[in-house]
Design a protein around this motif. Structure first.
Motif, PDB file in Angstrom:
ATOM      1  N   LEU A  30      16.429  73.835  30.933  1.00  0.00           N
ATOM      2  CA  LEU A  30      17.509  72.874  30.708  1.00  0.00           C
ATOM      3  C   LEU A  30      17.479  72.302  29.291  1.00  0.00           C
ATOM      4  CD1 LEU A  30      17.418  70.904  34.086  1.00  0.00           C
ATOM      5  CD2 LEU A  30      19.201  72.474  33.307  1.00  0.00           C
ATOM      6  N   GLY A  31      16.420  72.600  28.555  1.00  0.00           N
ATOM      7  CA  GLY A  31      16.312  72.118  27.181  1.00  0.00           C
ATOM      8  C   GLY A  31      15.812  70.692  27.081  1.00  0.00           C
ATOM      9  N   ILE A  32      15.187  70.202  28.147  1.00  0.00           N
ATOM     10  CA  ILE A  32      14.647  68.842  28.136  1.00  0.00           C
ATOM     11  C   ILE A  32      13.252  68.884  27.520  1.00  0.00           C
ATOM     12  CG2 ILE A  32      13.904  66.909  29.578  1.00  0.00           C
ATOM     13  CD1 ILE A  32      16.077  67.802  31.591  1.00  0.00           C
ATOM     14  N   ASP A  33      13.018  68.029  26.550  1.00  0.00           N
ATOM     15  CA  ASP A  33      11.736  67.981  25.858  1.00  0.00           C
ATOM     16  C   ASP A  33      10.743  67.185  26.689  1.00  0.00           C
ATOM     17  OD1 ASP A  33       9.755  68.138  23.973  1.00  0.00           O
ATOM     18  OD2 ASP A  33      10.587  66.576  22.693  1.00  0.00           O
ATOM     19  N   ASP A  34       9.810  67.869  27.317  1.00  0.00           N
ATOM     20  CA  ASP A  34       8.788  67.225  28.134  1.00  0.00           C
ATOM     21  C   ASP A  34       7.451  67.904  27.838  1.00  0.00           C
ATOM     22  OD1 ASP A  34       7.432  65.741  30.008  1.00  0.00           O
ATOM     23  OD2 ASP A  34       8.262  66.785  31.740  1.00  0.00           O
ATOM     24  N   PRO A  35       6.856  67.613  26.672  1.00  0.00           N
ATOM     25  CA  PRO A  35       5.679  68.357  26.232  1.00  0.00           C
ATOM     26  C   PRO A  35       4.451  68.202  27.120  1.00  0.00           C
ATOM     27  CG  PRO A  35       6.064  66.502  24.779  1.00  0.00           C
ATOM     28  CD  PRO A  35       7.242  66.577  25.715  1.00  0.00           C
ATOM     29  N   VAL A  36       4.347  67.143  27.887  1.00  0.00           N
ATOM     30  CA  VAL A  36       3.171  66.955  28.739  1.00  0.00           C
ATOM     31  C   VAL A  36       3.503  67.122  30.224  1.00  0.00           C
ATOM     32  CG1 VAL A  36       1.955  65.496  27.089  1.00  0.00           C
ATOM     33  CG2 VAL A  36       3.461  64.442  28.767  1.00  0.00           C
ATOM     34  N   ASP A  37       4.670  67.661  30.523  1.00  0.00           N
ATOM     35  CA  ASP A  37       5.111  67.894  31.907  1.00  0.00           C
ATOM     36  C   ASP A  37       5.094  66.627  32.761  1.00  0.00           C
ATOM     37  OD1 ASP A  37       5.823  70.540  31.669  1.00  0.00           O
ATOM     38  OD2 ASP A  37       3.849  71.294  32.221  1.00  0.00           O
ATOM     39  N   ALA A  38       5.414  65.506  32.156  1.00  0.00           N
ATOM     40  CA  ALA A  38       5.428  64.242  32.895  1.00  0.00           C
ATOM     41  C   ALA A  38       6.486  64.252  33.990  1.00  0.00           C
ATOM     42  CB  ALA A  38       5.670  63.074  31.947  1.00  0.00           C
ATOM     43  N   ILE A  39       7.635  64.856  33.714  1.00  0.00           N
ATOM     44  CA  ILE A  39       8.691  64.895  34.727  1.00  0.00           C
ATOM     45  C   ILE A  39       8.243  65.737  35.908  1.00  0.00           C
ATOM     46  CG2 ILE A  39      11.064  65.614  35.215  1.00  0.00           C
ATOM     47  CD1 ILE A  39      11.676  65.064  32.230  1.00  0.00           C
ATOM     48  N   SER A  40       7.633  66.879  35.637  1.00  0.00           N
ATOM     49  CA  SER A  40       7.187  67.761  36.720  1.00  0.00           C
ATOM     50  C   SER A  40       6.076  67.127  37.545  1.00  0.00           C
ATOM     51  CB  SER A  40       6.692  69.088  36.147  1.00  0.00           C
ATOM     52  OG  SER A  40       7.734  69.758  35.507  1.00  0.00           O
ATOM     53  N   VAL A  41       5.087  66.566  36.868  1.00  0.00           N
ATOM     54  CA  VAL A  41       3.939  66.016  37.586  1.00  0.00           C
ATOM     55  C   VAL A  41       4.278  64.705  38.280  1.00  0.00           C
ATOM     56  CG1 VAL A  41       1.596  65.097  37.313  1.00  0.00           C
ATOM     57  CG2 VAL A  41       2.268  67.176  36.107  1.00  0.00           C
ATOM     58  N   HIS A  42       4.788  63.742  37.514  1.00  0.00           N
ATOM     59  CA  HIS A  42       5.007  62.415  38.076  1.00  0.00           C
ATOM     60  C   HIS A  42       6.351  62.281  38.774  1.00  0.00           C
ATOM     61  CE1 HIS A  42       1.357  60.957  36.243  1.00  0.00           C
ATOM     62  NE2 HIS A  42       1.728  61.565  35.126  1.00  0.00           N
ATOM     63  N   GLY A  43       7.350  63.007  38.291  1.00  0.00           N
ATOM     64  CA  GLY A  43       8.673  62.921  38.902  1.00  0.00           C
ATOM     65  C   GLY A  43       8.803  63.815  40.116  1.00  0.00           C
ATOM     66  N   THR A  44       8.812  65.117  39.883  1.00  0.00           N
ATOM     67  CA  THR A  44       9.025  66.075  40.965  1.00  0.00           C
ATOM     68  C   THR A  44       7.934  65.991  42.026  1.00  0.00           C
ATOM     69  OG1 THR A  44      10.073  67.545  39.358  1.00  0.00           O
ATOM     70  CG2 THR A  44       9.452  68.505  41.463  1.00  0.00           C
ATOM     71  N   CYS A  45       6.677  66.060  41.599  1.00  0.00           N
ATOM     72  CA  CYS A  45       5.583  66.017  42.578  1.00  0.00           C
ATOM     73  C   CYS A  45       5.378  64.611  43.136  1.00  0.00           C
ATOM     74  CB  CYS A  45       4.306  66.566  41.971  1.00  0.00           C
ATOM     75  SG  CYS A  45       4.430  68.344  41.709  1.00  0.00           S
ATOM     76  N   GLY A  46       5.774  63.603  42.392  1.00  0.00           N
ATOM     77  CA  GLY A  46       5.732  62.241  42.923  1.00  0.00           C
ATOM     78  C   GLY A  46       6.700  62.080  44.078  1.00  0.00           C
ATOM     79  N   ILE A  47       7.889  62.658  43.928  1.00  0.00           N
ATOM     80  CA  ILE A  47       8.869  62.625  45.019  1.00  0.00           C
ATOM     81  C   ILE A  47       8.334  63.395  46.222  1.00  0.00           C
ATOM     82  CG2 ILE A  47      11.160  63.469  45.708  1.00  0.00           C
ATOM     83  CD1 ILE A  47      12.077  62.713  42.830  1.00  0.00           C
TER      84      ILE A  47
END
Length: 171
Positions: A30-47
């Motif tokens: 999607l072109g979202i800049d997330d160099p430390v995968d914070a969205i994947s770890v804390h967002g997606t897996c948090g949900i």
């Protein structure tokens, strides 16, 4: 104290691992800049971590975690409660983040770097190299690589001073 069964925790972990990688790849696409995968770890897996306990709990574990007769556990009801929690947390984060970013955007200079440095990365801009070796390979393809090297050379050249016809490195 956990309110999930042991096997439920294992299943949650087995799902979370591949989900993190899948989410990371999709976010990059999607072109979202997330160099430390914070969205994947804390967002997606948090949900995921908020929803799955509804499936992997028992009344005994709920009573032990929150006290007897405090919460009545029913899977369907608990899924609804967990989903309300997810919506509340995401809503709160969106409102706070939007407010903070709007304020920061109004400040002189804003919150973005210029387009060229965004493409080549701030590591190259400030330190003359890349923090991750694969970024170097990826950035080989950019048309402005020579221009970026020239700018880096120009910046480094400013650290040299001309003295008596020869160039000495300034300290």
């Amino acid at each position: 104290m956990t309110s999930q069964t042991g096997w439920g925790i294992v299943i949650t972990g087995l799902i979370a691992g591949p989900l993190t990688k899948f989410s990371s790849v999709q976010i990059a696409r999607l072109g979202i800049d997330d160099p430390v995968d914070a969205i994947s770890v804390h967002g997606t897996c948090g949900i995921l971590g908020l929803i799955l306990p509804a499936f992997f709990s028992t009344q005994k574990l709920i009573d032990r975690a929150y006290g007897e007769d405090y919460v009545t556990y029913k899977v369907g009801r608990q899924i609804g409660v967990q989903l309300i929690g997810v919506v509340s947390i995401v809503g709160f984060a969106v409102v706070v983040l939007t407010t903070v970013l709007t304020i920061l955007k109004l400040l002189p200079g804003g919150i973005r770097i210029d387009a060229k440095n965004e493409r080549i990365g701030n590591d190259f801009e400030y330190f003359g190299g890349y923090a991750y070796p694969d970024w170097h390979e990826e950035n080989e393809n950019y048309k402005n690589k020579k221009e970026a090297k020239q700018e880096l050379w120009d910046r480094q050249s400013k650290r040299f001073v001309k003295s008596e016809g020869s160039i000495k490195r300034s300290l």
